[in-house]
Design a protein around this motif. Structure first.
Motif, PDB file in Angstrom:
ATOM      1  N   VAL A 111       7.687   3.462 -50.376  1.00  9.88           N
ATOM      2  CA  VAL A 111       8.945   3.183 -49.691  1.00  9.88           C
ATOM      3  C   VAL A 111       9.754   4.470 -49.640  1.00  9.88           C
ATOM      4  CG1 VAL A 111      11.093   1.861 -49.706  1.00  9.88           C
ATOM      5  CG2 VAL A 111       8.951   0.772 -50.420  1.00  9.88           C
ATOM      6  N   ALA A 112      10.207   4.834 -48.455  1.00  3.95           N
ATOM      7  CA  ALA A 112      10.938   6.092 -48.272  1.00  3.95           C
ATOM      8  C   ALA A 112      12.318   6.018 -48.921  1.00  3.95           C
ATOM      9  CB  ALA A 112      11.076   6.399 -46.783  1.00  3.95           C
ATOM     10  N   LYS A 113      12.847   7.161 -49.264  1.00  2.00           N
ATOM     11  CA  LYS A 113      14.198   7.246 -49.815  1.00  2.00           C
ATOM     12  C   LYS A 113      15.230   7.173 -48.686  1.00  2.00           C
ATOM     13  CE  LYS A 113      12.625  10.144 -53.663  1.00  2.00           C
ATOM     14  NZ  LYS A 113      12.740  11.471 -54.331  1.00  2.00           N
ATOM     15  N   PRO A 114      16.429   6.688 -48.974  1.00  2.73           N
ATOM     16  CA  PRO A 114      17.465   6.586 -47.935  1.00  2.73           C
ATOM     17  C   PRO A 114      17.818   7.931 -47.306  1.00  2.73           C
ATOM     18  CG  PRO A 114      18.083   5.311 -49.866  1.00  2.73           C
ATOM     19  CD  PRO A 114      16.890   6.118 -50.259  1.00  2.73           C
ATOM     20  N   GLU A 115      17.789   8.992 -48.091  1.00  4.47           N
ATOM     21  CA  GLU A 115      18.133  10.329 -47.613  1.00  4.47           C
ATOM     22  C   GLU A 115      17.026  11.302 -47.982  1.00  4.47           C
ATOM     23  OE1 GLU A 115      20.578  10.864 -45.651  1.00  4.47           O
ATOM     24  OE2 GLU A 115      21.515   8.901 -45.879  1.00  4.47           O
ATOM     25  N   PRO A 116      16.856  12.374 -47.223  1.00  5.74           N
ATOM     26  CA  PRO A 116      17.765  12.884 -46.180  1.00  5.74           C
ATOM     27  C   PRO A 116      17.410  12.454 -44.759  1.00  5.74           C
ATOM     28  CG  PRO A 116      16.148  14.549 -46.678  1.00  5.74           C
ATOM     29  CD  PRO A 116      15.815  13.371 -47.556  1.00  5.74           C
ATOM     30  N   PHE A 117      16.385  11.579 -44.597  1.00  7.06           N
ATOM     31  CA  PHE A 117      15.905  11.265 -43.245  1.00  7.06           C
ATOM     32  C   PHE A 117      16.237   9.834 -42.830  1.00  7.06           C
ATOM     33  CE2 PHE A 117      12.756  14.550 -44.720  1.00  7.06           C
ATOM     34  CZ  PHE A 117      13.288  15.587 -43.969  1.00  7.06           C
ATOM     35  N   ARG A 118      17.345   9.318 -43.343  1.00  3.45           N
ATOM     36  CA  ARG A 118      17.834   7.989 -42.946  1.00  3.45           C
ATOM     37  C   ARG A 118      16.758   6.924 -43.135  1.00  3.45           C
ATOM     38  NH1 ARG A 118      18.589  11.843 -39.732  1.00  3.45           N
ATOM     39  NH2 ARG A 118      16.882  11.195 -38.366  1.00  3.45           N
ATOM     40  N   GLY A 119      16.096   6.980 -44.267  1.00  2.00           N
ATOM     41  CA  GLY A 119      15.105   5.971 -44.598  1.00  2.00           C
ATOM     42  C   GLY A 119      13.723   6.233 -44.061  1.00  2.00           C
ATOM     43  N   ALA A 120      13.465   7.426 -43.527  1.00  2.00           N
ATOM     44  CA  ALA A 120      12.140   7.774 -42.991  1.00  2.00           C
ATOM     45  C   ALA A 120      11.445   8.742 -43.943  1.00  2.00           C
ATOM     46  CB  ALA A 120      12.265   8.385 -41.605  1.00  2.00           C
ATOM     47  N   PHE A 121      10.132   8.875 -43.761  1.00  2.00           N
ATOM     48  CA  PHE A 121       9.347   9.826 -44.545  1.00  2.00           C
ATOM     49  C   PHE A 121       9.372  11.194 -43.870  1.00  2.00           C
ATOM     50  CE2 PHE A 121       7.352   5.757 -45.710  1.00  2.00           C
ATOM     51  CZ  PHE A 121       7.330   5.865 -47.091  1.00  2.00           C
ATOM     52  N   GLY A 122       9.414  12.239 -44.685  1.00  2.00           N
ATOM     53  CA  GLY A 122       9.498  13.591 -44.151  1.00  2.00           C
ATOM     54  C   GLY A 122       8.322  13.958 -43.269  1.00  2.00           C
ATOM     55  N   ILE A 123       7.116  13.539 -43.650  1.00  2.00           N
ATOM     56  CA  ILE A 123       5.930  13.935 -42.894  1.00  2.00           C
ATOM     57  C   ILE A 123       5.944  13.345 -41.491  1.00  2.00           C
ATOM     58  CG2 ILE A 123       4.508  12.016 -43.754  1.00  2.00           C
ATOM     59  CD1 ILE A 123       3.388  15.643 -42.985  1.00  2.00           C
ATOM     60  N   PHE A 124       6.489  12.145 -41.321  1.00  2.00           N
ATOM     61  CA  PHE A 124       6.561  11.547 -39.996  1.00  2.00           C
ATOM     62  C   PHE A 124       7.771  12.068 -39.215  1.00  2.00           C
ATOM     63  CE2 PHE A 124       4.545   8.034 -42.594  1.00  2.00           C
ATOM     64  CZ  PHE A 124       3.256   8.462 -42.309  1.00  2.00           C
ATOM     65  N   GLU A 125       8.793  12.473 -39.938  1.00  2.00           N
ATOM     66  CA  GLU A 125       9.942  13.116 -39.290  1.00  2.00           C
ATOM     67  C   GLU A 125       9.490  14.389 -38.580  1.00  2.00           C
ATOM     68  OE1 GLU A 125      14.260  12.972 -38.692  1.00  2.00           O
ATOM     69  OE2 GLU A 125      12.747  11.550 -39.411  1.00  2.00           O
ATOM     70  N   ASP A 126       8.469  15.047 -39.126  1.00  2.00           N
ATOM     71  CA  ASP A 126       7.926  16.253 -38.502  1.00  2.00           C
ATOM     72  C   ASP A 126       7.394  15.988 -37.097  1.00  2.00           C
ATOM     73  OD1 ASP A 126       8.441  18.237 -40.332  1.00  2.00           O
ATOM     74  OD2 ASP A 126       6.453  18.211 -41.247  1.00  2.00           O
ATOM     75  N   SER A 127       6.941  14.768 -36.828  1.00  2.00           N
ATOM     76  CA  SER A 127       6.362  14.449 -35.520  1.00  2.00           C
ATOM     77  C   SER A 127       7.423  14.278 -34.442  1.00  2.00           C
ATOM     78  CB  SER A 127       5.539  13.158 -35.600  1.00  2.00           C
ATOM     79  OG  SER A 127       4.398  13.324 -36.409  1.00  2.00           O
ATOM     80  N   LEU A 128       8.671  14.073 -34.854  1.00  2.00           N
ATOM     81  CA  LEU A 128       9.736  13.803 -33.894  1.00  2.00           C
ATOM     82  C   LEU A 128      10.289  15.097 -33.314  1.00  2.00           C
ATOM     83  CD1 LEU A 128      11.712  11.074 -35.882  1.00  2.00           C
ATOM     84  CD2 LEU A 128      10.075  10.711 -34.022  1.00  2.00           C
ATOM     85  N   PRO A 129      10.663  15.082 -32.049  1.00  2.00           N
ATOM     86  CA  PRO A 129      11.324  16.262 -31.483  1.00  2.00           C
ATOM     87  C   PRO A 129      12.681  16.469 -32.126  1.00  2.00           C
ATOM     88  CG  PRO A 129      11.465  14.409 -29.953  1.00  2.00           C
ATOM     89  CD  PRO A 129      10.557  13.974 -31.071  1.00  2.00           C
ATOM     90  N   ASP A 130      13.099  17.714 -32.242  1.00  2.00           N
ATOM     91  CA  ASP A 130      14.448  17.991 -32.733  1.00  2.00           C
ATOM     92  C   ASP A 130      15.078  19.036 -31.822  1.00  2.00           C
ATOM     93  OD1 ASP A 130      12.995  19.756 -35.530  1.00  2.00           O
ATOM     94  OD2 ASP A 130      13.435  20.516 -33.543  1.00  2.00           O
ATOM     95  N   GLY A 131      16.346  19.280 -31.995  1.00  2.00           N
ATOM     96  CA  GLY A 131      17.015  20.281 -31.176  1.00  2.00           C
ATOM     97  C   GLY A 131      16.908  19.961 -29.701  1.00  2.00           C
ATOM     98  N   TYR A 132      16.268  20.837 -28.975  1.00  2.00           N
ATOM     99  CA  TYR A 132      16.104  20.701 -27.529  1.00  2.00           C
ATOM    100  C   TYR A 132      15.393  19.395 -27.166  1.00  2.00           C
ATOM    101  CZ  TYR A 132      14.087  21.804 -22.897  1.00  2.00           C
ATOM    102  OH  TYR A 132      13.695  21.772 -21.587  1.00  2.00           O
ATOM    103  N   GLY A 133      14.290  19.087 -27.865  1.00  2.00           N
ATOM    104  CA  GLY A 133      13.534  17.883 -27.552  1.00  2.00           C
ATOM    105  C   GLY A 133      14.329  16.614 -27.787  1.00  2.00           C
ATOM    106  N   ARG A 134      15.098  16.578 -28.865  1.00  2.00           N
ATOM    107  CA  ARG A 134      15.919  15.396 -29.151  1.00  2.00           C
ATOM    108  C   ARG A 134      16.993  15.213 -28.076  1.00  2.00           C
ATOM    109  NH1 ARG A 134      17.102  12.310 -33.875  1.00  2.00           N
ATOM    110  NH2 ARG A 134      15.604  13.568 -35.027  1.00  2.00           N
ATOM    111  N   TYR A 135      17.548  16.326 -27.618  1.00  2.00           N
ATOM    112  CA  TYR A 135      18.561  16.268 -26.558  1.00  2.00           C
ATOM    113  C   TYR A 135      17.944  15.715 -25.276  1.00  2.00           C
ATOM    114  CZ  TYR A 135      21.936  17.992 -23.093  1.00  2.00           C
ATOM    115  OH  TYR A 135      22.826  18.087 -22.052  1.00  2.00           O
ATOM    116  N   LEU A 136      16.746  16.189 -24.923  1.00  2.00           N
ATOM    117  CA  LEU A 136      16.076  15.691 -23.724  1.00  2.00           C
ATOM    118  C   LEU A 136      15.744  14.209 -23.848  1.00  2.00           C
ATOM    119  CD1 LEU A 136      13.550  18.562 -22.905  1.00  2.00           C
ATOM    120  CD2 LEU A 136      15.747  18.103 -21.795  1.00  2.00           C
ATOM    121  N   LEU A 137      15.277  13.803 -25.030  1.00  2.00           N
ATOM    122  CA  LEU A 137      14.941  12.395 -25.242  1.00  2.00           C
ATOM    123  C   LEU A 137      16.177  11.527 -25.077  1.00  2.00           C
ATOM    124  CD1 LEU A 137      12.890  10.236 -26.062  1.00  2.00           C
ATOM    125  CD2 LEU A 137      13.468  10.712 -28.458  1.00  2.00           C
TER     126      LEU A 137
END
Length: 374
Positions: free
Chosen positions: A56-82
Motif C-alpha cells: 500500500v502506497a504512502k499518502p505522500e509525496p505522490f498523493r497516495g501513488a507509488f513512485g515507480i508508477f509516478e515515473d510513467s506519468l508525464p510531468d511539466g510540459y506533458g502534464r500541461y498538454l494532458l
C-alpha cells in the motif's frame, strides 16, 4: 471518461502485477503476479521488493501513488498538454485518480511498463516537421491556442521534463528531440549540444546526440535498445520516493543509491563526476528525475540494474530559488572538502575523489563557470 478500478501492469507483454485503490479510494495498492515472482525482478527494489503480498502506497509525496508508477506519468510540459487535451474532451484532470492517469499512458509511455486497460485520447499523427512542432508548442504554451495540445502530447510520447519534446525513429535509431520553451534563449539547442560535448570530455556517459535543422538538440533514447526493445527505467525520485516539487535530495543519496543498485564501482564514480560537473558548469537543474537507472537481462533470467546515461545537461543558473536541486554534503554551496566527504562516506578513497574532481575540472574548459573553494 470511464473510471478505472484496476490496472494490469506488464513488462514486454508479461504480467508484472495488479494495481488498484484501497476501499477509501485514497491510496494505491499493488501486488506482484505469482508468475512474475518466480521469473521476474523487483521493479522498484526499495519501494516494492520482489515478494508476495499487497503493498500500500504512502499518502505522500505522490498523493497516495507509488513512485515507480509516478515515473510513467508525464510531468511539466506533458502534464500541461494532458490538462489542455482533457479539457477539450470535457474532462477535468484534477478529478482523475492515479489509475485513471496511468490508463491514459497505457502502452505509450517511456520505459517498459505498460498499463491496461488503456484509455485513449484522440490519437494524433507522427510529425517530422520539427519547425511546425516548435511553432505549435510555443502557441500552446503562450495559451494562444489549445487545438494542437493532443497532437503535441501524442508526439511527445508522454516524456517528462519542462521543455517541449517529440520522439521519432529513423534509420539511425530512436530519438528524442527537444524544443525551446517560451523562457529559453534562442540558442538553447546549441547550448545543450555543447554541454554534452564537454560532459563526454569529462568522462561522463551521454547518449549519442545531434542537432537537427541546426538548432534542435536531439538525443538517442536510452529506454530502448537499438532493436527497439523496451528497457525498464526508473528515476532516482521514483526509486527513493522523492518528489520533484520538494528538492530534498543530496548527492550522497545518489551515490549510495547507485552503489546499492548497480554494485558497480565505475557507476558510482560516474555519478561522482556528474556531481562535480553540475556544480562547476552551473547546471542547477539537477533534480531527482534527472538521474535514472535501467534494468537489463542477460537472456538467462538474470536481471541487473545499470546507471542510465546522463541527460538534461545544460546551463541552468536559476535552479530552485537560485540553488541546486540536489545538495552536496547538506549544502548548496559546497567546498572541495564537502565533495570529498560525500565520496568517502560511501568508501571512496579520498585520493580517488580528488582525481575525479581534477579530471572533470580540467575537462570543463569554457564551461567552468563556478569556482569551488579548495
Amino acid at each position: 471518461m470511464k473510471k478505472i478500478e484496476r490496472l494490469t501492469i506488464a513488462y514486454r507483454e508479461k504480467k508484472v502485477g495488479t494495481l488498484s485503490l484501497t476501499p477509501d479510494n485514497r491510496l494505491c495498492a499493488f501486488e506482484y503476479d505469482r508468475g512474475w515472482l518466480n521469473e521476474g525482478f523487483s521493479i522498484s527494489p526499495l519501494e516494492l521488493p520482489l515478494r508476495a503480498g499487497v503493498y500500500v502506497a504512502k499518502p505522500e509525496p505522490f498523493r497516495g501513488a507509488f513512485g515507480i508508477f509516478e515515473d510513467s506519468l508525464p510531468d511539466g510540459y506533458g502534464r500541461y498538454l494532458l490538462h489542455k487535451a482533457l479539457l477539450r474532451e470535457g474532462v477535468n484532470d484534477s478529478n482523475l485518480s492515479a489509475l485513471d492517469r496511468l490508463s491514459l499512458v497505457g502502452s505509450g509511455g517511456m520505459g517498459a511498463l505498460t498499463y491496461q486497460p488503456e484509455t485513449s485520447l484522440t490519437k494524433g499523427e507522427d510529425i517530422r516537421d520539427f519547425d511546425m512542432l516548435q511553432e505549435k508548442a510555443l502557441e500552446v504554451l503562450r495559451e494562444q491556442q489549445d487545438t494542437d495540445a493532443g497532437l503535441l502530447l501524442y508526439n511527445s510520447g508522454n516524456s517528462g521534463g519542462a521543455r517541449p519534446k517529440a520522439i521519432f525513429s529513423d534509420a539511425e535509431g530512436h530519438w528524442l528531440v527537444k524544443f525551446r520553451h517560451i523562457y529559453d534563449p534562442q540558442d538553447i539547442g546549441k547550448q545543450e549540444y555543447h554541454y554534452n560535448e564537454v560532459a563526454r570530455r569529462c568522462g561522463i556517459t551521454v547518449p549519442d546526440f545531434k542537432l537537427i535543422n541546426g538548432r534542435y538538440f536531439t538525443t538517442r533514447r536510452f529506454d530502448l535498445t537499438p532493436l527497439g526493445e523496451r528497457l525498464h527505467t526508473a528515476t532516482a525520485g521514483g526509486l527513493l520516493c522523492v518528489s520533484l516539487s520538494t528538492p530534498v535530495l543530496d548527492y550522497g543519496n545518489l551515490l549510495a543509491l547507485t552503489g546499492y543498485l548497480t554494485q558497480d564501482v565505475d557507476a558510482v564514480e560516474e555519478m561522482y563526476r556528474r556531481m562535480v560537473f553540475n556544480y562547476l558548469t552551473d547546471n542547477k537543474d539537477d533534480h531527482c528525475k534527472n538521474f535514472s537507472f535501467y534494468v537489463e537481462d542477460d537472456n538467462q533470467g538474470h536481471f541487473g540494474w545499470h546507471l542510465a546515461p546522463a541527460y538534461d545537461l545544460t546551463l541552468c543558473s536559476e535552479g530552485y530559488n537560485g540553488e541546486h536541486a540536489t545538495s552536496v554534503n547538506g549544502t548548496g554551496h559546497p567546498t572541495l572538502r564537502d565533495m570529498i566527504a560525500v565520496g568517502t562516506k560511501i568508501n571512496m578513497k579520498e585520493r580517488r575523489c580528488l582525481e575525479l574532481y581534477e579530471e572533470v575540472k580540467t575537462g570543463c574548459g569554457d564551461l567552468l563557470l563556478n569556482r569551488i573553494e579548495e
